[in-house]
Design a protein around this motif. Structure first.
Motif: not given
Length: 431
Positions: A317-324
């Motif tokens: 999974h991509a880190p949440i900060w990158l998805l944000i």
């Protein structure tokens, strides 16, 4: 007289804002209905027992109808005026939403989404024409961005309100209940909307036959600004459209391991970012006309970079900060697509504004339809490999950027010629 004000410019003002507000409310409701499948994609797959390709067909058919209607709608708006076309649109998309609520099978649901797409197709071009009839030309970029902003507010309603209704009261009640909004805006259009202010009636058009239609389309297409507008719209709009319309929620839940609530928050972030960026882009373009192309290409580059970083990130999974960050940047796609109309508008006279806007508006929806289909097919073929499926975004962006770079000089030269001609006309108008 301002150098950007034409002799026959409408005055604008509070009445213009009130009338335009009625028109844009129809577009607001149309966007709620259009994007309602984005929060119901997984529910629709369960309800109709379909796979990814069949699920994508809902949105593909809806967009196919929408894109195919754009030039006919532009001609209709130029010929019949805004009120009649918006009223018809409200009837059609309301009937489509009601049909989707009660559809007992996949086939009838498809037919309902097609009807909805047909009604939706009648709204945005009508709103753009309404703005050009009620506001001065210098306000065009800001009015268009505000129209996009209201549309994204409709997307926000579907993301926040309709999603909760869907899981609170169920499929039929949620979709049927939302259809009441269509009836409300239909009544508002019939009672209060006017095509233009007094004293600013458009020139009567010649008899509408096949030859006239061909002339309108050919004359609009010959303008490099119209074609540039189409390719700007094509290249900028579709990444966010595909994400919000269907594949964002499955991508975030199935590929990135988020809960539905977390995924819904990120979809909301896309919408909120769109609204903020729309205000910023509108102000920048209104003050600095030369910023149009840098803003459009900059948005494409940033979108491509964030998608590449997300899809290529090592690990499950991509880190949440990158998805944000990805969702924040996707929010700029809608405002960037509105820049396409800022190239087509000055390239065409008032009697061709609807036709030219229809051609431009086809771009992003053709790209979205193509991407929706390709992602669905690739997901089925690869066993739900989202990284590979979403890579199709880069192919369409590359095609669009090449066309933009190819047309930009011709469009700029032609726009300068038209601006000089309009200034000469202004100087010869008696004080």
């Amino acid at each position: 007289m301002s150098s950007t004000t034409l002799p026959d410019d409408p005055p604008g003002g509070r009445r213009a804002l009130a009338v335009w507000g009625i028109g844009v409310s129809v577009y607001f409701v149309a966007v709620i209905f259009r994007t309602s499948l984005g929060v119901a994609g997984l529910d629709a797959a369960d309800r109709f027992q379909v796979n990814a390709s069949a699920l994508s067909t809902f949105s593909i058919l809806q967009l196919l109808v929408y894109a195919g209607m754009q030039i006919p709608v532009g001609l209709l708006v130029d010929r019949l005026g805004t009120k009649k076309v918006l009223a018809l649109g409200a009837v059609l998309f309301t009937a489509g939403q009601l049909g989707f609520a009660f559809s007992p099978s996949y086939g009838t649901a498809l037919a309902s989404r097609a009807l909805l797409g047909c009604g939706d197709a009648l709204t945005f071009i009508s709103v753009l024409r309404l703005g050009s009839r009620w506001f001065p030309a210098r306000r065009g970029p800001l009015v268009a961005q505000f129209a996009g902003l209201v549309g994204m507010a409709g997307n926000l309603v579907s993301t926040l309100v309709l999603a909760r209704l869907l899981h609170g009261v169920g499929w039929t009640a949620a979709f049927a209940g939302s259809a009441a909004a269509g009836a409300v805006v239909f009544v508002l259009v019939l009672l209060f909307l006017k095509d233009h202010p007094e004293g600013h009636e458009p020139e009567p058009l010649p008899h509408q036959g096949a030859a006239y239609v061909r002339r309108q389309i050919a004359a609009s297409w010959r303008e490099p600004g119209t074609r540039l507008g189409l390719w700007v719209h094509f290249t900028t709009q579709f990444p966010a459209m595909v994400f919000l319309l269907l594949w964002g929620l499955p991508f975030l839940v199935e590929a990135q391991g988020l809960s539905r609530a977390e995924a819904g928050e990120l979809l909301t972030l896309v919408v909120l970012s769109n609204m903020v960026v729309g205000l910023v882009y509108g102000q920048i373009i209104a003050r600095h006309h030369g910023a149009r192309l840098p803003l459009a290409l900059g948005t494409v580059g940033a979108t491509a970079a964030l998608w590449a970083a997300t899809l290529a990130h090592p690990g499950p999974h991509a880190p949440i900060w990158l998805l944000i960050v990805l969702c924040t940047v996707l929010g700029a796609c809608g405002p960037a697509s509105m820049i396409g109309f800022d190239f087509a508008r000055p390239a065409n006279p008032p009697e061709r504004q609807g036709t030219a806007s229809g051609i431009t508006n086809m771009g992003g929806f053709v790209a979205s339809m193509t991407t929706l289909f390709a992602i669905g097919v690739l997901l089925d073929a690869t066993g739900d490999d989202y990284s590979l499926a979403f890579s199709v975004v880069f192919v369409l962006q590359a095609v669009g950027v090449w066309q933009i770079l190819r047309l930009r000089r011709r469009a700029a030269r032609r726009e300068r010629e038209r601006l000089v001609a309009s200034r000469v006309k202004t100087l010869h108008v008696p004080a």
